[in-house]
Structure formats: C-alpha cells, structure tokens
Design a protein around this motif. Structure first.
Motif, PDB file in Angstrom:
ATOM      1  N   LEU A  66       0.829  -1.205   0.000  1.00  0.00           N
ATOM      2  CA  LEU A  66       0.000   0.000   0.000  1.00  0.00           C
ATOM      3  C   LEU A  66       0.864   1.256   0.000  1.00  0.00           C
ATOM      4  O   LEU A  66       0.592   2.205  -0.749  1.00  0.00           O
ATOM      5  CB  LEU A  66      -0.933  -0.006   1.206  1.00  0.00           C
ATOM      6  N   ASN A  67       1.892   1.257   0.847  1.00  0.00           N
ATOM      7  CA  ASN A  67       2.790   2.419   0.883  1.00  0.00           C
ATOM      8  C   ASN A  67       3.456   2.650  -0.481  1.00  0.00           C
ATOM      9  O   ASN A  67       3.572   3.787  -0.957  1.00  0.00           O
ATOM     10  CB  ASN A  67       3.866   2.218   1.949  1.00  0.00           C
ATOM     11  N   HIS A  68       3.884   1.559  -1.080  1.00  0.00           N
ATOM     12  CA  HIS A  68       4.575   1.667  -2.367  1.00  0.00           C
ATOM     13  C   HIS A  68       3.639   2.223  -3.445  1.00  0.00           C
ATOM     14  O   HIS A  68       4.003   3.105  -4.220  1.00  0.00           O
ATOM     15  CB  HIS A  68       5.106   0.288  -2.779  1.00  0.00           C
ATOM     16  N   TRP A  69       2.410   1.708  -3.487  1.00  0.00           N
ATOM     17  CA  TRP A  69       1.459   2.171  -4.498  1.00  0.00           C
ATOM     18  C   TRP A  69       1.117   3.648  -4.296  1.00  0.00           C
ATOM     19  O   TRP A  69       1.075   4.423  -5.254  1.00  0.00           O
ATOM     20  CB  TRP A  69       0.186   1.323  -4.430  1.00  0.00           C
ATOM     21  N   GLN A  70       0.854   4.034  -3.040  1.00  0.00           N
ATOM     22  CA  GLN A  70       0.529   5.437  -2.757  1.00  0.00           C
ATOM     23  C   GLN A  70       1.699   6.364  -3.088  1.00  0.00           C
ATOM     24  O   GLN A  70       1.500   7.468  -3.610  1.00  0.00           O
ATOM     25  CB  GLN A  70       0.140   5.582  -1.281  1.00  0.00           C
ATOM     26  N   PHE A  71       2.921   5.902  -2.812  1.00  0.00           N
ATOM     27  CA  PHE A  71       4.099   6.719  -3.091  1.00  0.00           C
ATOM     28  C   PHE A  71       4.275   6.922  -4.604  1.00  0.00           C
ATOM     29  O   PHE A  71       4.542   8.045  -5.060  1.00  0.00           O
ATOM     30  CB  PHE A  71       5.338   6.064  -2.477  1.00  0.00           C
ATOM     31  N   ARG A  72       4.118   5.876  -5.388  1.00  0.00           N
ATOM     32  CA  ARG A  72       4.249   6.013  -6.841  1.00  0.00           C
ATOM     33  C   ARG A  72       3.167   6.914  -7.422  1.00  0.00           C
ATOM     34  O   ARG A  72       3.426   7.724  -8.324  1.00  0.00           O
ATOM     35  CB  ARG A  72       4.196   4.634  -7.508  1.00  0.00           C
ATOM     36  N   GLN A  73       1.947   6.793  -6.880  1.00  0.00           N
ATOM     37  CA  GLN A  73       0.877   7.656  -7.357  1.00  0.00           C
ATOM     38  C   GLN A  73       1.146   9.111  -7.005  1.00  0.00           C
ATOM     39  O   GLN A  73       0.856  10.027  -7.797  1.00  0.00           O
ATOM     40  CB  GLN A  73      -0.466   7.208  -6.756  1.00  0.00           C
ATOM     41  N   PHE A  74       1.737   9.327  -5.836  1.00  0.00           N
ATOM     42  CA  PHE A  74       2.083  10.687  -5.430  1.00  0.00           C
ATOM     43  C   PHE A  74       3.151  11.273  -6.355  1.00  0.00           C
ATOM     44  O   PHE A  74       3.080  12.461  -6.729  1.00  0.00           O
ATOM     45  CB  PHE A  74       2.583  10.671  -3.976  1.00  0.00           C
ATOM     46  N   LEU A  75       4.152  10.468  -6.736  1.00  0.00           N
ATOM     47  CA  LEU A  75       5.183  10.951  -7.644  1.00  0.00           C
ATOM     48  C   LEU A  75       4.593  11.302  -9.016  1.00  0.00           C
ATOM     49  O   LEU A  75       5.018  12.275  -9.652  1.00  0.00           O
ATOM     50  CB  LEU A  75       6.286   9.894  -7.805  1.00  0.00           C
ATOM     51  N   ILE A  76       3.602  10.531  -9.452  1.00  0.00           N
ATOM     52  CA  ILE A  76       2.946  10.835 -10.738  1.00  0.00           C
ATOM     53  C   ILE A  76       2.169  12.143 -10.647  1.00  0.00           C
ATOM     54  O   ILE A  76       2.219  12.981 -11.555  1.00  0.00           O
ATOM     55  CB  ILE A  76       2.012   9.671 -11.145  1.00  0.00           C
ATOM     56  N   ASP A  77       1.477  12.334  -9.553  1.00  0.00           N
ATOM     57  CA  ASP A  77       0.681  13.554  -9.389  1.00  0.00           C
ATOM     58  C   ASP A  77       1.560  14.800  -9.313  1.00  0.00           C
ATOM     59  O   ASP A  77       1.181  15.867  -9.818  1.00  0.00           O
ATOM     60  CB  ASP A  77      -0.188  13.445  -8.123  1.00  0.00           C
ATOM     61  N   THR A  78       2.705  14.681  -8.679  1.00  0.00           N
ATOM     62  CA  THR A  78       3.602  15.835  -8.539  1.00  0.00           C
ATOM     63  C   THR A  78       4.558  15.985  -9.721  1.00  0.00           C
ATOM     64  O   THR A  78       5.370  16.912  -9.728  1.00  0.00           O
ATOM     65  CB  THR A  78       4.417  15.709  -7.249  1.00  0.00           C
ATOM     66  N   GLU A  79       4.455  15.065 -10.715  1.00  0.00           N
ATOM     67  CA  GLU A  79       5.333  15.082 -11.895  1.00  0.00           C
ATOM     68  C   GLU A  79       6.803  15.121 -11.481  1.00  0.00           C
ATOM     69  O   GLU A  79       7.591  15.945 -11.940  1.00  0.00           O
ATOM     70  CB  GLU A  79       5.002  16.279 -12.794  1.00  0.00           C
ATOM     71  N   ALA A  80       7.154  14.188 -10.605  1.00  0.00           N
ATOM     72  CA  ALA A  80       8.530  14.107 -10.117  1.00  0.00           C
ATOM     73  C   ALA A  80       9.467  13.627 -11.228  1.00  0.00           C
ATOM     74  O   ALA A  80       9.040  13.076 -12.240  1.00  0.00           O
ATOM     75  CB  ALA A  80       8.602  13.165  -8.914  1.00  0.00           C
ATOM     76  N   GLU A  81      10.772  13.863 -11.014  1.00  0.00           N
ATOM     77  CA  GLU A  81      11.767  13.494 -12.013  1.00  0.00           C
ATOM     78  C   GLU A  81      11.839  11.987 -12.205  1.00  0.00           C
ATOM     79  O   GLU A  81      12.055  11.494 -13.316  1.00  0.00           O
ATOM     80  CB  GLU A  81      13.135  14.031 -11.597  1.00  0.00           C
ATOM     81  N   TYR A  82      11.665  11.224 -11.119  1.00  0.00           N
ATOM     82  CA  TYR A  82      11.681   9.762 -11.181  1.00  0.00           C
ATOM     83  C   TYR A  82      10.336   9.225 -10.696  1.00  0.00           C
ATOM     84  O   TYR A  82       9.635   9.866  -9.916  1.00  0.00           O
ATOM     85  CB  TYR A  82      12.806   9.188 -10.323  1.00  0.00           C
ATOM     86  N   GLY A  83      10.024   8.006 -11.161  1.00  0.00           N
ATOM     87  CA  GLY A  83       8.742   7.421 -10.810  1.00  0.00           C
ATOM     88  C   GLY A  83       8.781   6.475  -9.634  1.00  0.00           C
ATOM     89  O   GLY A  83       7.733   5.998  -9.188  1.00  0.00           O
ATOM     90  N   ASP A  84       9.983   6.183  -9.104  1.00  0.00           N
ATOM     91  CA  ASP A  84      10.071   5.232  -8.005  1.00  0.00           C
ATOM     92  C   ASP A  84      11.463   5.307  -7.388  1.00  0.00           C
ATOM     93  O   ASP A  84      12.382   5.916  -7.945  1.00  0.00           O
ATOM     94  CB  ASP A  84       9.786   3.812  -8.497  1.00  0.00           C
ATOM     95  N   LEU A  85      11.614   4.644  -6.213  1.00  0.00           N
ATOM     96  CA  LEU A  85      12.906   4.541  -5.554  1.00  0.00           C
ATOM     97  C   LEU A  85      13.607   3.256  -5.984  1.00  0.00           C
ATOM     98  O   LEU A  85      13.015   2.395  -6.645  1.00  0.00           O
ATOM     99  CB  LEU A  85      12.720   4.553  -4.032  1.00  0.00           C
ATOM    100  N   LEU A  86      14.868   3.113  -5.600  1.00  0.00           N
ATOM    101  CA  LEU A  86      15.651   1.919  -5.911  1.00  0.00           C
ATOM    102  C   LEU A  86      16.072   1.233  -4.626  1.00  0.00           C
ATOM    103  O   LEU A  86      16.415   1.885  -3.631  1.00  0.00           O
ATOM    104  CB  LEU A  86      16.907   2.277  -6.718  1.00  0.00           C
TER     105      LEU A  86
END
Length: 354
Positions: A307-327
């Motif tokens: 759940l945390n991972h999905w919410q975090f990726r969706q947040f990055l999409i909404d904010t148009e972040a430079e990357y879409g996920d962590l490593l």
C-alpha cells in the motif's frame, strides 16, 4: 465471217480479262477494276497506289504490334522487378523482427505471436495488402535461422575490423549467474593505423567446473585465435583484480605474458585493475553508516509495503517528479549504493512530504 470474228474478239477479251484478274490477285489488288478503256500505264499507277496504301497499312499495323509487344514486355519486366523488390522487403522485415526478438532476449517462439499481431493490423488498416503480411515468416525455426545468420555475419564483420588493428587491449571479468555457472566476459578495444578506435563486447563464455587462471587463459587463447588477433599486437589487459587473474605464478595475465615470451615478444603488458571494481571496493570500505542506515530504512519502509509503495508512486505521478520510483540497495551489485543514494536525493522532498 463477221460472226466468227466477233466471237473470236469476245473470247480474246474474256481471256484478257481473266489474265488481268490473275495479275491483280498476284499483286494483292483483287479489287482493282480492269477497264479496257484505260491505258496500261494508268492501270499500273492505280495498282501501285492501292499496293502502296496496303503496304502503309501493313507497316502501321506492324509498328503498333511492335509497340504492344514492347509495352507488354516492359510491363512484365516491371511486375517481375516489383515482385522481386516486394520479396526482398518481406525478407528484410523478417530479419528486422528476428533482430528485435534477439535483442530483447525473448523466446524465438514469440515470432508466431508477433505474426498474429501483424495480421490483425493488416486486416484492419491494410486489407488490400493482407497477402503481403501473410508471406512474413516468423516461425521459431525461421527466427532461429535468421539470428544465427546475423550472428555469423556479425562475427565476420568483427574479424575484418580486428584484422586492421595496429594494437589492441582486452578486458576480462568473471561472474556467476543464477544457476551457479561461471561466465567469462571478454571485451576488446583496438586502434587502427588511421587512428580509428573500436571497442566491442566480444563474447560471454560459460565455464563449467573450476575457474582458475589456466581455465581463463585457455578460453582467451581460443577466442583470440578465432578472431585472428595476434599476441604481438596485445598491449594491455584489464581485470577485476581476482587472484585467478593477477596471480604471480598461475594468474591469467602471467600465463599470457609467458605465452608472448615464447613467440619472442618481450615487452611487458600494461596491467589495469578495473576502475568500477575499485570504486565498489572503496564503497565497501567507506560505509557511510549514518547516511546509509537512514536512507535504507526510509526506502525499505516505502517499498516493502504494497500500500505504501502504491501510494508513493501515485504521489510521484501527481507531482510530476523526475523519477517514478525509488531503488533498492543490493550489496552484491556494484555501484548499487551510489545509484540508490542519487535517486533518493533527487526526490528527497517528495519523500519528506509523504
């Protein structure tokens, strides 16, 4: 007597008429009316005009016939050329798709699936050219043959390039795959007399059993022979610094140097320790515990929970972040630490907000 003379003249006239008719038929002018009142030169002129007219008609017909034959010949030639070009395009398409399958490391059986997709595209977008798509052969056997032919051609091209080297160096690395099979990776970098530099990844050689310096040396010599590379042009070797590579007695570099001395090549090889491997060793010695512990805990908290991972990726999409996920950080992967820290630093503000 008069009656006999009249009959004689009539018979002569009829005989003359029949003779002239046969003459006209022989000339091909059966429609010329022979008139006893016309002088013979005038009749010949009329016959000549009619004959000339027929000859002109025949010549015109012959010219038209020759034009039709030439037109049909050129049309047939054009159709053959078009069919030949079309066949070449179909074969080229099959090679291109096989190349993509090989580059993406997909099963060769995927060619049949791609063929089905192409047919669906053809039926909906190019129904008139559906038969062309049908001739694209992408069976597993065909894809295998295409890849083998391209590999053979690429190998020949490499041989031609390597044959022009003035000097060259090699890079060696050994690693273990998921099935615990050791893989020897070989790179070649060379320069020609015209100062053209080529650097190519040459081959991955699976090594069963032990991976000693002698094993690596034997595989290396066999590959150099296949590529027509002479030891007299070898100037340097780069390794990962493993004992099997740099050992003083049975290391791969030592064995190569001894082999060169057998052929009267007395200069010393330039031995280089892989820079990336050195960086990985430095990263292990410089642990950066305070920074790494905080970053790794934050990354694990986000990525290890669905759940945390999905919410975090969706947040990055909404904010148009430079990357879409962590490593994730993998201790067994070189430079994984730096990649993880770099990615975390670029989206640190988004991590703080979440």
């Amino acid at each position: 007597m008069s009656s006999e003379n009249g009959e004689t003249s009539e018979s002569k006239s009829e005989e003359s008429f029949q003779q002239q008719s046969r003459y006209r038929d022989a000339l091909g002018c059966p429609n010329v009316i022979w008139s006893p009142g016309l002088e013979r030169p005038e009749q010949i002129n009329i016959q000549r005009e009619i004959l000339q007219s027929k000859m002109d008609s025949l010549i015109h017909f012959e010219n038209e016939l020759v034009k039709d034959i030439n037109r049909l010949y050129h049309q047939r030639e054009t159709d053959l050329i078009s069919h030949s070009c079309e066949k070449d395009d179909i074969t080229r398409t099959s090679y291109e798709i096989s190349k993509i399958i090989a580059k993406r490391m997909k099963p060769f059986s995927d060619g049949e699936f791609i063929k089905e997709c192409l047919m669906a595209v053809a039926e909906n977008l190019f129904p008139t050219k559906r038969n062309i798509f049908e001739f694209i052969c992408l069976s597993p056997r065909t894809v295998t043959r295409r890849v083998e032919e391209m590999s053979f051609d690429l190998n020949n091209s490499l041989k031609n390039i390597f044959g022009n080297f003035k000097y060259f160096s090699i890079a060696l690395d050994t690693s273990t795959d998921r099935r615990d099979t050791s893989q020897l990776v070989i790179f070649v970098r060379g320069i020609t007399e015209t100062y053209q530099i080529f650097e190519e990844f040459v081959k991955v050689i699976p090594i069963m059993g032990t991976v000693t310096g002698t094993d690596v040396f034997l595989h290396l010599m066999q590959l150099l022979t296949e590529l027509n590379l002479s030891l007299s042009k070898l100037v340097g070797i780069t390794t990962d610094g493993a004992p099997s590579m740099v050992g003083n007695k049975k290391g791969t570099i030592t064995l190569v140097q001894n082999e060169m001395e057998k052929f009267g090549i007395e200069y010393n090889l330039v031995k280089i320790h892989c820079i990336v491997h050195q960086e990985a060793l430095v990263a292990k010695s410089v642990r950066l515990r305070e920074t790494m512990d905080a970053v790794v805990n934050a990354v694990n908290f986000i990525l290890s929970r669905g759940l945390n991972h999905w919410q975090f990726r969706q947040f990055l999409i909404d904010t148009e972040a430079e990357y879409g996920d962590l490593l994730y950080f993998y201790n067994v992967r070189w430079l994984s630490r730096g990649s993880m820290l770099k990615r975390f630093f670029h989206i640190r503000e988004d991590v703080i907000i979440t």
